[in-house]
Scaffold this motif. Structure first.
Motif, short mmCIF file in Angstrom:
data_model
loop_
_atom_site.label_atom_id
_atom_site.label_comp_id
_atom_site.label_asym_id
_atom_site.label_seq_id
_atom_site.Cartn_x
_atom_site.Cartn_y
_atom_site.Cartn_z
N GLU A 25 0.81 -1.21 0.00
CA GLU A 25 0.00 0.00 0.00
C GLU A 25 0.85 1.27 0.00
N GLY A 26 2.19 1.12 -0.08
CA GLY A 26 3.08 2.28 0.02
C GLY A 26 3.15 3.09 -1.26
N PHE A 27 3.76 4.27 -1.13
CA PHE A 27 3.91 5.18 -2.26
C PHE A 27 5.34 5.72 -2.33
N GLY A 28 6.30 4.93 -1.84
CA GLY A 28 7.67 5.44 -1.73
C GLY A 28 8.49 5.32 -2.99
N ASP A 29 7.92 4.86 -4.10
CA ASP A 29 8.68 4.71 -5.34
C ASP A 29 8.20 5.74 -6.35
N PRO A 30 8.94 6.84 -6.54
CA PRO A 30 8.47 7.89 -7.45
C PRO A 30 8.46 7.45 -8.90
N PRO A 35 -9.71 -4.79 1.17
CA PRO A 35 -8.60 -4.18 1.90
C PRO A 35 -8.12 -2.96 1.14
N PRO A 36 -7.24 -2.16 1.73
CA PRO A 36 -6.78 -0.96 1.04
C PRO A 36 -6.32 -1.30 -0.37
N PRO A 37 -6.75 -0.51 -1.38
CA PRO A 37 -6.42 -0.84 -2.76
C PRO A 37 -4.93 -0.80 -2.99
N LEU A 38 -4.46 -1.75 -3.78
CA LEU A 38 -3.03 -1.81 -4.04
C LEU A 38 -2.67 -0.99 -5.26
N PRO A 39 -1.57 -0.25 -5.06
CA PRO A 39 -1.11 0.50 -6.20
C PRO A 39 -0.69 -0.39 -7.33
#
Length: 656
Positions: A223-228, A499-503
């Motif tokens: 669920e992270g967003f750490g890869d620009p 569950p939280p949607p996956l990027p």
């Protein structure tokens, strides 16, 4: 130095070019030298080589002799290519022209050889400086060429080699940064390349799994967003594509490690354990999956837990859970399936298994056949064991599984560690990764390794399991006899939040393989007889295996596969062929049936144990073998189903 190029390609003209075109091209090449920061000595040598080629091709007699030599070389039948002999003082310029001619990979390999140790970099040496620049530029161009050919791992290896070379030379920090960026952006494509390979390529697949873990870790979890470099939508499509290449055991292992810090992975773990337990008739895995769902404390999962309780033979608890927790829309849909509450739950469970649990695994093919599941001896033994009274002082049995070996040589479930699996993160039966859902704020509870078996219920759960089978037969009869109201939908309504949607697509999915042209049906196939013999069942299976072999070899099947196997198997076959096409590969498969015995038979279902001799060999785009051939003796259990009066292959699994 010999350059693998002829005078025409070096100058950049066609063998049919006239004198005027040749001279015009020469002038344009001289007027537009490359801007790579090369020294003037190299650029002057480049001009000399261009003029030398132009002089030869401008002289009629010399050109005729040269063309005759090229023709003789091409017709000699030998695997020899034309080459130009370049003097030592002109080698850097020759390599530059090779790069300009579009032969980046050959240029990079020759530059690497020219800079090979024990030649140490010399400070102020213009030759080494120019060669280092060429190494970086050729590496970037060669990696781009391989990327376009979808040879992602080959592109990564070239970039890694270029980085090592430039680091050793201690030069060109800007080019090194470009190489690092390209290598970093290539990671998702490498994962796709490595995991899509044959299951026998264990080292490559293990590397692909390691790269996938690095990628997810850098993002900060599913669920992270750490890869620009990879937005949520790209990662979402990429992840959905990757899952299709993972086996159920690989997914169980990898999601087990992600589950403690990811609600989505925790849900996927439960789904995969359910799929594995149902397909392989291991109810203890379904019990572990249920425990995981219950521990997650997420809202809207109770209908799924009811399905898991049903599969564990806890029918009363399953019905009570479904009745209490199912939303009105789902209850209305269930009531359309049958007036009987147990049959309603069975219909929902079968639908959930077919859409959200069983699909999505590379090595899992199973039908949501509840009758066959409850008829299995291992399932019956599990239900009976749970039904036996136990002493209050008895110690709960340790939760351990005996499974086939897998990649990391670990047990499927470590009682001292968190467990998990993988499946579609769709909750309540129909939500999927590409649907936007509200993020769950509930806090995740840790998995408890030690747990007590569920409280025993009466009547006997084995008896209730048999009732489930009877209810299924009743449901089938009701659905055949009762007409459906106009506009009524047979598709369950999605009611529970996911569950939280996956990027996720990094690489676009391979284009679907077009359906093979229909061949004339034989007198025997499609198989329509009411009670086929063993010989007729074997002929159907042989036709399906032959059709699979033909399609994976890049050919057309002799008859439409839709008349031989159910849509789920046809879809898996088309997906595998599309994956091979994306890599320019084919497979040569040989399968022969050495024995077939029908074990079960009723009006619309046949189960048979089949002994097969199997071999396969993967071929690259040139038709050359890749890797070692696989040769196996298999003992499989095939299930054949009858729909619309036609018998088809429905599923298969490893036979005991």
């Amino acid at each position: 130095m010999e350059l693998p190029i002829d005078h025409f390609r070096l100058l950049g003209v066609s063998p049919t070019s006239d004198l005027q075109s040749l001279l015009l091209t020469l002038q344009q090449r001289i007027d537009r030298p490359p801007e790579h920061g090369l020294t003037q000595d190299t650029l002057r040598a480049r001009e000399e080589l261009l003029r030398a080629s132009a002089d030869l091709l401008s002289d009629g007699s010399r050109r005729q002799t040269y063309e005759s030599d090229l023709t003789a070389l091409a017709s000699s039948g030998q695997s020899v290519l034309p080459a130009l002999d370049i003097s030592p003082g002109m080698e850097v310029a020759g390599l530059l022209l090779l790069l300009e001619a579009g032969q980046a990979l050959e240029c990079f390999e020759l530059v690497c050889a020219a800079l090979e140790p024990p030649q140490a970099p010399i400070l102020g040496n213009s030759r080494d400086a120019d060669l280092t620049i060429l190494a970086g530029q050729a590496c970037l161009a060669a990696a781009a060429d391989l990327h376009r050919q979808r040879r992602y791992e080959g592109a990564a290896q070239i970039l890694q080699k270029g980085l090592q070379l430039l680091q050793r030379m201690g030069q060109q920090p800007a080019i090194r940064q470009q190489l690092e960026d390209k290598l970093d952006n290539l990671r998702p494509y490498r994962v796709l390349d490595l995991l899509s390979r044959n299951l026998t390529a264990q080292a490559e697949r293990a590397e692909g799994l390691a790269l996938l873990e690095e990628l997810v870790k850098r993002r900060g979890g599913l669920e992270g967003f750490g890869d620009p470099s990879m937005g949520p939508e790209e990662f979402q499509a990429f992840f959905k594509q990757i899952r299709a290449f993972l086996t159920v055991q690989e997914q169980i292992d990898i999601f087990s490690r992600w589950a403690p810090s990811s609600a989505a992975a925790d849900f996927l773990a439960s789904t995969a354990l359910t799929a594995s337990g149902f397909a392989q008739r291991k109810p203890e895995r379904i019990a572990a999956a249920r425990q995981r769902l219950e521990a997650s404390s997420q809202e809207g999962l109770q209908p799924l837990i009811a399905c898991q309780l049903l599969l564990l033979g806890e029918v009363e608890r399953a019905q009570a859970t479904f009745k209490q927790a199912a939303p009105p829309e789902l209850k209305r849909w269930a009531e359309l399936q049958s007036p009987d509450p147990l049959a309603q739950l069975c219909a929902y469970c079968r639908d959930w298994l077919s859409r959200d649990v069983l699909p999505g695994y590379r090595d899992l093919e199973a039908d949501p056949d509840l009758e066959a599941y409850f008829a299995d001896r291992d399932v019956q033994a599990y239900v009976e064991q749970q039904d036996r009274p136990t002493s209050p002082a008895a110690t709960p049995p340790a939760l351990t599984f005996t499974t086939r070996p897998h990649s990391w040589d670990k047990p499927l479930l470590d009682p001292q560690a968190s467990i998990g699996g993988i499946g579609s993160p769709a909750a309540a039966g129909s939500q999927s990764f590409d649907q936007d859902e509200d993020e769950d704020d509930g806090e995740e509870e840790p998995w408890l390794a030690g747990w007590r078996w569920p409280q025993l219920q009466r009547p006997s759960r084995l008896f209730l399991a048999v009732c489930v089978g009877v209810a299924l037969v009743t449901l089938a009869a009701v659905m055949r006899l009762r007409p459906q109201a106009p506009g009524a939908s047979r598709t369950p309504i999605a009611v529970e939040p996911a569950p939280p949607p996956l990027p996720a697509p990094v690489p676009a999915p391979p284009a679907p393989v077009p359906a093979p042209a229909a061949a004339p049906a034989s007198a025997e196939l499609p198989l329509r007889v009411d009670s086929p013999s063993e010989a007729q069942v074997q002929a159907l299976l042989e036709a399906w295996l032959d059709a699979k072999a033909a399609i994976l070899a890049g050919k057309d099947s002799r008859m439409p596969v839709e008349g031989l196997a159910r849509a789920s198997l046809v879809g898996r076959l088309e997906a595998e062929r599309a994956s091979d096409q994306a890599r320019g590969e084919t497979q040569t498969i040989s399968t022969s049936i050495t024995g077939l015995t029908i074990e079960e038979r009723d009006t619309n279902r046949i189960a048979a144990t089949v002994i097969l001799s199997y071999s396969d060999q993967r071929l690259n785009a040139k038709g050359d073998p890749e890797g070692e051939p696989t040769k196996l003796q298999l003992r499989n259990r095939y299930v054949f189903g009858r729909e619309g009066g036609i018998w088809r292959v429905a599923s298969f699994s490893k036979a005991p």
